[in-house]
Design an enzyme around this catalytic site. Structure first.
Site, PDB file in Angstrom:
ATOM      1  N   ASN A  10      21.708  12.769  27.420  1.00 42.14           N
ATOM      2  CA  ASN A  10      22.495  13.656  26.566  1.00 42.14           C
ATOM      3  C   ASN A  10      23.525  12.798  25.838  1.00 42.14           C
ATOM      4  OD1 ASN A  10      24.089  15.584  25.394  1.00 42.14           O
ATOM      5  ND2 ASN A  10      25.006  16.315  27.298  1.00 42.14           N
ATOM      6  N   LYS A  12      25.559  13.611  23.633  1.00 43.23           N
ATOM      7  CA  LYS A  12      26.754  14.380  23.240  1.00 43.23           C
ATOM      8  C   LYS A  12      27.110  14.050  21.782  1.00 43.23           C
ATOM      9  CE  LYS A  12      28.241  14.187  28.008  1.00 43.23           C
ATOM     10  NZ  LYS A  12      29.205  14.689  28.944  1.00 43.23           N
ATOM     11  N   HIS A  96      25.156  23.948  28.504  1.00 44.66           N
ATOM     12  CA  HIS A  96      25.891  22.786  29.032  1.00 44.66           C
ATOM     13  C   HIS A  96      27.334  23.224  29.297  1.00 44.66           C
ATOM     14  CE1 HIS A  96      27.842  18.889  29.311  1.00 44.66           C
ATOM     15  NE2 HIS A  96      26.638  18.378  29.545  1.00 44.66           N
ATOM     16  N   GLU A  98      30.034  21.906  28.710  1.00 42.36           N
ATOM     17  CA  GLU A  98      30.950  21.709  27.570  1.00 42.36           C
ATOM     18  C   GLU A  98      30.806  22.843  26.563  1.00 42.36           C
ATOM     19  OE1 GLU A  98      29.771  17.655  26.734  1.00 42.36           O
ATOM     20  OE2 GLU A  98      30.634  17.056  28.654  1.00 42.36           O
ATOM     21  N   GLU A 168      24.499  20.725  37.260  1.00 48.59           N
ATOM     22  CA  GLU A 168      25.535  19.770  36.884  1.00 48.59           C
ATOM     23  C   GLU A 168      26.901  20.284  37.355  1.00 48.59           C
ATOM     24  OE1 GLU A 168      24.340  17.188  33.373  1.00 48.59           O
ATOM     25  OE2 GLU A 168      25.107  19.033  32.504  1.00 48.59           O
ATOM     26  N   GLY A 174      31.073  13.256  33.499  1.00 49.49           N
ATOM     27  CA  GLY A 174      31.934  12.339  32.749  1.00 49.49           C
ATOM     28  C   GLY A 174      33.138  11.849  33.527  1.00 49.49           C
ATOM     29  N   SER A 213      27.605  12.030  36.211  1.00 48.43           N
ATOM     30  CA  SER A 213      27.889  10.623  36.512  1.00 48.43           C
ATOM     31  C   SER A 213      26.718   9.895  37.173  1.00 48.43           C
ATOM     32  CB  SER A 213      29.159  10.507  37.363  1.00 48.43           C
ATOM     33  OG  SER A 213      30.258  11.034  36.642  1.00 48.43           O
TER      34      SER A 213
HETATM   35  C1  PEP Z   1      26.149  15.431  30.853  1.00 44.78           C
HETATM   36  O1  PEP Z   1      26.649  15.295  29.764  1.00 44.78           O
HETATM   37  O2  PEP Z   1      25.343  16.344  31.041  1.00 44.78           O
HETATM   38  C2  PEP Z   1      26.495  14.508  31.938  1.00 44.78           C
HETATM   39  C3  PEP Z   1      25.967  14.678  33.114  1.00 44.78           C
HETATM   40  O3  PEP Z   1      27.385  13.506  31.629  1.00 44.78           O
HETATM   41  P1  PEP Z   1      27.734  12.211  32.531  1.00 44.78           P
HETATM   42  O4  PEP Z   1      26.422  11.602  32.983  1.00 44.78           O
HETATM   43  O5  PEP Z   1      28.500  11.296  31.621  1.00 44.78           O
HETATM   44  O6  PEP Z   1      28.537  12.680  33.702  1.00 44.78           O
END
Ligand code: PEP
Length: 251
Positions: A10, A12, A96, A98, A168, A174, A213
Site C-alpha cells: 500500500n 498510500k 483502510h 486511514e 490491521e 505505521g 509494520s
Molecule cells: C498499511 O498502510 O496498511 C500498513 C499496514 O502500513 P505499515 O506497514 O506502514 O504499518
C-alpha cells in the site's frame, strides 16, 4: 487447506512518476519467477495508468487505494469502478483505517463499497482492525465482528471467496509496533471461525492478511502462522529490498 499467500503493498500518498518506475523495476527484477505468492501493488489514483503499464506482462497485480460506491455522476474528486477497470485494476483497498478515521468512512459506506467492487468484477481487500483503546478495553474481537458483519449484512457470504480480508490493528499501522505473530494469529483464527458460522467452506478459502509494520525481518514468523495468509504492507512496500524480502518470506 493451503491458501495462496498474498503480499500487497500500500503506497498510500507517496510516489512520483520517477520513483514509481524505479521501485517497480527494482521489485520486478528481484521477484523469483518460481514464487507461489501473489504480489499486489496499490498505487495512488493518478499513477494507475503508469503502474498498469509497468506491471503489464509481469506477475504483479494492480490495486487501487479507494473507489466511490457510486457508479458515476456528481461526486467531485471521486474515482469510479469503471475508471479503475480501464487501467486493469484487479483489487481495491476498502475501509483502510486511514479512510475510516480521516474521511469518516463508516461500516455502512465500507459495506456499500465492498458490494460495488464485487459487482464490478474486481476484488475488495477489506481492512478491519481495532484501535489501541479498543484493544486495551478488550474489544478487539467485537470490533472485528462488527466490521465484518456490516459487510455480511450487505453481501452474501459466498462472495467472500472473492474478498481478501486484511486484519490491521490501527495501533500497529505505521508505528513500527507490529502485533506479535501469536497476537495476529489469535485474531485471524477468530475471524476465520466467525466466517465459518456463516459458511465453513468459504471460511477455509478466505485469505486473511495481516497488516501493521510488517518488515522483511518479522514477516517469516508471521507467515508461519496457520491463519495468516500474507501481508498488507505500507512503509516497507516503498523500499525494494524490504518488500522483496517480505515476498521471499511468503514463498
Ligand atoms: C498499511 O498502510 O496498511 C500498513 C499496514 O502500513 P505499515 O506497514 O506502514 O504499518
Amino acid at each position: 487447506m493451503t491458501r495462496k499467500k498474498i503480499v500487497a503493498g500500500n503506497w498510500k500518498m507517496n510516489g512520483s512518476l520517477a520513483s514509481n518506475e524505479q521501485l517497480l523495476e527494482g521489485i520486478i527484477a528481484k521477484i523469483e519467477s518460481s514464487s507461489d505468492s501473489l504480489v499486489i501493488v496499490s498505487s495512488p489514483s493518478p499513477y494507475l495508468g503508469q503502474v498498469s503499464e509497468l506491471v503489464k506482462n509481469t506477475t504483479v497485480s494492480l490495486a487501487a487505494q479507494n473507489v466511490s460506491q457510486h457508479s458515476s455522476g456528481a461526486y467531485t474528486g471521486e474515482v469510479s469502478l469503471d475508471m479503475l477497470k480501464e487501467f486493469s485494476v484487479e483489487y481495491v483497498l476498502v475501509g483502510h483505517s486511514e479512510r475510516r478515521t480521516y474521511y469518516s468512512e463508516t461500516d455502512s459506506i465500507v459495506a456499500d463499497k465492498v458490494k460495488a467492487v464485487l459487482e464490478s468484477g474486481m476484488k475488495p481487500i477489506l481492512c478491519i482492525g481495532e484501535t489501541l483503546e479498543e484493544r486495551q478495553a478488550e474489544q478487539t474481537l467485537n470490533v472485528c465482528v462488527k466490521q465484518i458483519d456490516a459487510v455480511l449484512n450487505t453481501v452474501d457470504v459466498s462472495n467472500f471467496e472473492n474478498v481478501v480480508i486484511a486484519y490491521e490493528p490501527v495501533w500497529a499501522i505505521g508505528t513500527g509496533l507490529s502485533a506479535t505473530a501469536q497476537q495476529a494469529q489469535d485474531v485471524h483464527e477468530f475471524i476465520r471461525k466467525h466466517i465459518a458460522t456463516y459458511n465453513a467452506n468459504v471460511a477455509e478459502k478466505v485469505q486473511i492478511l495481516y497488516g501493521g509494520s510488517v518488515k522483511a525481518n518479522n514477516s517469516e514468523e508471521l507467515f508461519s502462522m496457520a491463519d495468516i495468509d500474507g501481508a498488507l504492507v505500507g512503509g516497507a512496500s516503498l523500499i525494494v529490498d524490504e518488500f522483496v524480502g517480505i515476498i521471499k518470506a511468503a514463498g
